[in-house]
Design an enzyme around this catalytic site. Structure first.
Site, PDB file in Angstrom:
ATOM      1  N   ALA A  64      68.209  -4.237  74.503  1.00  0.00           N
ATOM      2  CA  ALA A  64      69.499  -3.698  73.181  1.00  0.00           C
ATOM      3  C   ALA A  64      69.862  -5.043  73.679  1.00  0.00           C
ATOM      4  O   ALA A  64      69.681  -5.392  74.448  1.00  0.00           O
ATOM      5  CB  ALA A  64      69.895  -2.616  74.828  1.00  0.00           C
ATOM      6  N   GLY A 110      65.449  -1.420  76.246  1.00  0.00           N
ATOM      7  CA  GLY A 110      64.882  -0.893  75.379  1.00  0.00           C
ATOM      8  C   GLY A 110      63.788  -1.059  74.247  1.00  0.00           C
ATOM      9  O   GLY A 110      63.274  -0.691  73.750  1.00  0.00           O
ATOM     10  N   GLU A 113      61.140   0.817  76.102  1.00  0.00           N
ATOM     11  CA  GLU A 113      61.394   2.232  75.245  1.00  0.00           C
ATOM     12  C   GLU A 113      61.029   2.242  73.929  1.00  0.00           C
ATOM     13  O   GLU A 113      60.503   3.643  73.519  1.00  0.00           O
ATOM     14  CB  GLU A 113      62.737   2.220  75.477  1.00  0.00           C
ATOM     15  CG  GLU A 113      62.537   2.483  77.161  1.00  0.00           C
ATOM     16  CD  GLU A 113      64.393   2.706  77.427  1.00  0.00           C
ATOM     17  OE1 GLU A 113      65.363   1.538  77.297  1.00  0.00           O
ATOM     18  OE2 GLU A 113      65.224   3.270  78.038  1.00  0.00           O
ATOM     19  N   GLU A 133      66.449  -2.836  83.318  1.00  0.00           N
ATOM     20  CA  GLU A 133      68.083  -2.358  83.768  1.00  0.00           C
ATOM     21  C   GLU A 133      68.272  -1.959  84.608  1.00  0.00           C
ATOM     22  O   GLU A 133      69.856  -2.658  85.660  1.00  0.00           O
ATOM     23  CB  GLU A 133      68.364  -0.117  82.957  1.00  0.00           C
ATOM     24  CG  GLU A 133      67.917  -0.616  81.357  1.00  0.00           C
ATOM     25  CD  GLU A 133      66.419  -0.597  81.244  1.00  0.00           C
ATOM     26  OE1 GLU A 133      65.571  -1.295  82.168  1.00  0.00           O
ATOM     27  OE2 GLU A 133      66.438  -0.283  79.908  1.00  0.00           O
TER      28      GLU A 133
HETATM   29  N1  DAK Z   1      70.453  -8.769  74.276  1.00  0.00           N
HETATM   30  C1  DAK Z   1      70.851  -9.606  73.319  1.00  0.00           C
HETATM   31  N2  DAK Z   1      70.819 -11.389  72.576  1.00  0.00           N
HETATM   32  C2  DAK Z   1      69.971 -11.491  73.825  1.00  0.00           C
HETATM   33  C3  DAK Z   1      69.082 -10.377  74.616  1.00  0.00           C
HETATM   34  C4  DAK Z   1      69.096  -9.206  74.388  1.00  0.00           C
HETATM   35  N3  DAK Z   1      68.928  -8.390  75.728  1.00  0.00           N
HETATM   36  N4  DAK Z   1      67.635 -11.486  74.878  1.00  0.00           N
HETATM   37  C5  DAK Z   1      68.015 -12.667  74.302  1.00  0.00           C
HETATM   38  N5  DAK Z   1      69.457 -12.922  73.046  1.00  0.00           N
HETATM   39  C6  DAK Z   1      69.750 -14.245  72.796  1.00  0.00           C
HETATM   40  C7  DAK Z   1      69.764 -15.221  74.245  1.00  0.00           C
HETATM   41  O1  DAK Z   1      71.532 -14.633  74.338  1.00  0.00           O
HETATM   42  C8  DAK Z   1      69.614 -16.104  73.448  1.00  0.00           C
HETATM   43  O2  DAK Z   1      70.746 -16.075  72.077  1.00  0.00           O
HETATM   44  P1  DAK Z   1      71.466 -17.821  72.068  1.00  0.00           P
HETATM   45  O3  DAK Z   1      72.020 -17.643  73.987  1.00  0.00           O
HETATM   46  O4  DAK Z   1      70.845 -19.060  71.785  1.00  0.00           O
HETATM   47  O5  DAK Z   1      72.598 -16.980  71.060  1.00  0.00           O
HETATM   48  C9  DAK Z   1      68.279 -15.912  72.654  1.00  0.00           C
HETATM   49  O6  DAK Z   1      68.498 -14.365  72.361  1.00  0.00           O
HETATM   50  C10 DAK Z   1      67.137 -16.558  73.210  1.00  0.00           C
HETATM   51  O7  DAK Z   1      66.981 -16.179  74.563  1.00  0.00           O
HETATM   52  P2  DAK Z   1      66.687 -17.057  75.696  1.00  0.00           P
HETATM   53  O8  DAK Z   1      67.601 -18.791  75.485  1.00  0.00           O
HETATM   54  O9  DAK Z   1      67.586 -16.503  76.495  1.00  0.00           O
HETATM   55  O10 DAK Z   1      65.555 -17.374  75.518  1.00  0.00           O
HETATM   56  P3  DAK Z   1      64.420 -17.550  76.731  1.00  0.00           P
HETATM   57  O11 DAK Z   1      62.973 -17.320  76.301  1.00  0.00           O
HETATM   58  O12 DAK Z   1      64.457 -18.626  77.993  1.00  0.00           O
HETATM   59  O13 DAK Z   1      64.040 -15.928  77.652  1.00  0.00           O
HETATM   60  C11 DAK Z   1      63.908 -13.287  77.946  1.00  0.00           C
HETATM   61  C12 DAK Z   1      64.047 -15.070  76.993  1.00  0.00           C
HETATM   62  C13 DAK Z   1      63.344 -12.239  77.019  1.00  0.00           C
HETATM   63  C14 DAK Z   1      63.763 -13.571  79.544  1.00  0.00           C
HETATM   64  C15 DAK Z   1      65.599 -13.694  77.754  1.00  0.00           C
HETATM   65  O14 DAK Z   1      65.950 -13.818  77.150  1.00  0.00           O
HETATM   66  C16 DAK Z   1      66.401 -12.333  78.462  1.00  0.00           C
HETATM   67  O15 DAK Z   1      66.577 -12.334  80.273  1.00  0.00           O
HETATM   68  N6  DAK Z   1      66.871 -11.674  77.919  1.00  0.00           N
HETATM   69  C17 DAK Z   1      67.485 -10.547  78.275  1.00  0.00           C
HETATM   70  C18 DAK Z   1      66.515  -9.504  79.023  1.00  0.00           C
HETATM   71  C19 DAK Z   1      67.210  -8.477  79.342  1.00  0.00           C
HETATM   72  O16 DAK Z   1      67.347  -7.841  80.527  1.00  0.00           O
HETATM   73  N7  DAK Z   1      67.247  -7.107  78.137  1.00  0.00           N
HETATM   74  C20 DAK Z   1      67.649  -6.371  78.616  1.00  0.00           C
HETATM   75  C21 DAK Z   1      67.200  -4.773  79.052  1.00  0.00           C
HETATM   76  S1  DAK Z   1      68.234  -3.798  79.626  1.00  0.00           S
HETATM   77  C22 DAK Z   1      71.729   1.616  76.928  1.00  0.00           C
HETATM   78  C23 DAK Z   1      71.549   1.842  76.358  1.00  0.00           C
HETATM   79  C24 DAK Z   1      69.978   1.140  76.602  1.00  0.00           C
HETATM   80  C25 DAK Z   1      69.928  -0.256  77.424  1.00  0.00           C
HETATM   81  C26 DAK Z   1      70.567   0.048  78.282  1.00  0.00           C
HETATM   82  C27 DAK Z   1      71.746   0.785  77.758  1.00  0.00           C
HETATM   83  N8  DAK Z   1      73.380   2.698  76.188  1.00  0.00           N
HETATM   84  C28 DAK Z   1      73.276   3.724  75.401  1.00  0.00           C
HETATM   85  C29 DAK Z   1      74.499   2.629  77.162  1.00  0.00           C
HETATM   86  C30 DAK Z   1      69.253  -1.211  77.452  1.00  0.00           C
HETATM   87  C31 DAK Z   1      68.960  -1.635  77.905  1.00  0.00           C
HETATM   88  C32 DAK Z   1      68.086  -2.939  78.418  1.00  0.00           C
HETATM   89  O17 DAK Z   1      67.526  -3.035  76.809  1.00  0.00           O
END
Ligand code: DAK
Length: 260
Positions: A64, A110, A113, A133
């Site tokens: 997400a 997400g 998912e 999450e």
């Molecule tokens: N959201 C927004 N931007 C993201 C992102 C994300 N999930 N993942 C990556 N980006 C963006 C980064 O911010 C970066 O943007 P800039 O800083 O360049 O503007 C760009 O994508 C490239 O990312 P990185 O520079 O970080 O790339 P790396 O190769 O170094 O790292 C990575 C890749 C996948 C390991 C890292 O980007 C990372 O850890 N990303 C976050 C992964 C994560 O934790 N995802 C969220 C999982 S929790 C809900 C519904 C659903 C959910 C929750 C609540 N409700 C209805 C309330 C679900 C939640 C989730 O999905």
């Protein structure tokens, strides 16, 4: 007008839906989710008999959009956001045409998912999958606790959900989260297209009824599932395709299905 975030293309029997927001690793913001919903409507209306769902660039979907989520401060708004995603993911899993997730890189939160909502999953060797999450103080909100445990079993799902750890493609294959692993994205897409061609050559009413039996039958008791299967089997038996398929077998010739 902003750039489209989701591309929908059809070649022959196979549609490809690409989530294409590579600058954010295809993170799901509300606009992307609503474009994904529109792409699923296009799939239903198109001549394609199935779809590949994949990500543009190096990620499948990195979750997400955390930058949007950081603004969702009330439980009501969060619930609305969850319901929007759940509705679209439900549309995928209830689709009458098979959707294969082709996981080409990160499938986190997400993103995993979303892959779980597809009918089955292929992965490239670069895939990294996980539900992080809890590391963010959240729990999966797009069906992850339910679909992952139904697919790989409660124990493995619980471990993945509580540790938030990412697994690679080989481990995903081992636990049954993905069906096949490929050396690279091109090989994976070619294999998924070939699988969809195979499915597309069968009687399409039967394909649709089999998907419906799996979707509706697995959520209750075995007895309920068998009842659903028998009902849909009855419908399948009364189609022209079934008459043709059986006749073709007897006459030792390929069946010519008409989707009726
Ligand atoms: N959201 C927004 N931007 C993201 C992102 C994300 N999930 N993942 C990556 N980006 C963006 C980064 O911010 C970066 O943007 P800039 O800083 O360049 O503007 C760009 O994508 C490239 O990312 P990185 O520079 O970080 O790339 P790396 O190769 O170094 O790292 C990575 C890749 C996948 C390991 C890292 O980007 C990372 O850890 N990303 C976050 C992964 C994560 O934790 N995802 C969220 C999982 S929790 C809900 C519904 C659903 C959910 C929750 C609540 N409700 C209805 C309330 C679900 C939640 C989730 O999905």
């Amino acid at each position: 007008m902003s750039e489209p975030r989701v591309r929908f293309e059809v070649e022959g029997l196979v549609a490809t839906i690409t989530i294409d927001r590579p600058q954010a690793l295809n993170a799901l913001d509300p606009a992307t989710i609503s474009e994904l919903s529109a792409a699923m409507d296009q799939l239903e209306a198109s001549s394609a008999t199935g779809a590949i769902l994949t990500g543009g660039g190096k990620a499948f979907v990195a979750g997400a959009d955390l930058k949007v989520l950081s603004d969702v401060q009330t439980a009501d708004r969060a619930r609305g956001y969850a319901r929007q995603g759940q509705a679209v993911f439900g549309k995928i899993s209830a689709s009458s045409k098979p959707v294969i997730a082709c996981v080409n890189g990160y499938a986190l939160g997400g993103g995993l998912e979303l892959a779980l909502a597809c009918h089955f999953r292929y992965a490239s060797e670069r895939a990294k999958l996980g539900l992080p999450e809890v590391t963010l103080g959240l729990i999966p909100g797009y069906g992850g606790t339910q679909r992952l445990s139904r697919l790989v079993g409660r124990g493995i799902a619980t471990e993945l959900i509580l540790t938030g750890e990412r697994i690679n493609a080989a481990e995903a294959l081992r636990i049954g989260l993905v069906n096949q692993v490929f050396a690279d994205k091109d090989a994976m897409l070619a294999a998924a297209a070939a699988t969809l061609q195979t499915i597309g050559a069968h009687g399409q009413v039967a394909v649709k009824l089999a998907l419906e039996a799996l979707e509706r039958g697995l959520d209750g008791s075995l007895e309920h599932g068998l009842e659903v299967e028998a009902d849909l089997f009855g419908i399948a038996c009364s189609t022209k395709d079934a008459a043709e398929g059986i006749q073709a077998f007897i006459e030792k010739r390929p069946a010519e299905f008409q989707g009726k």
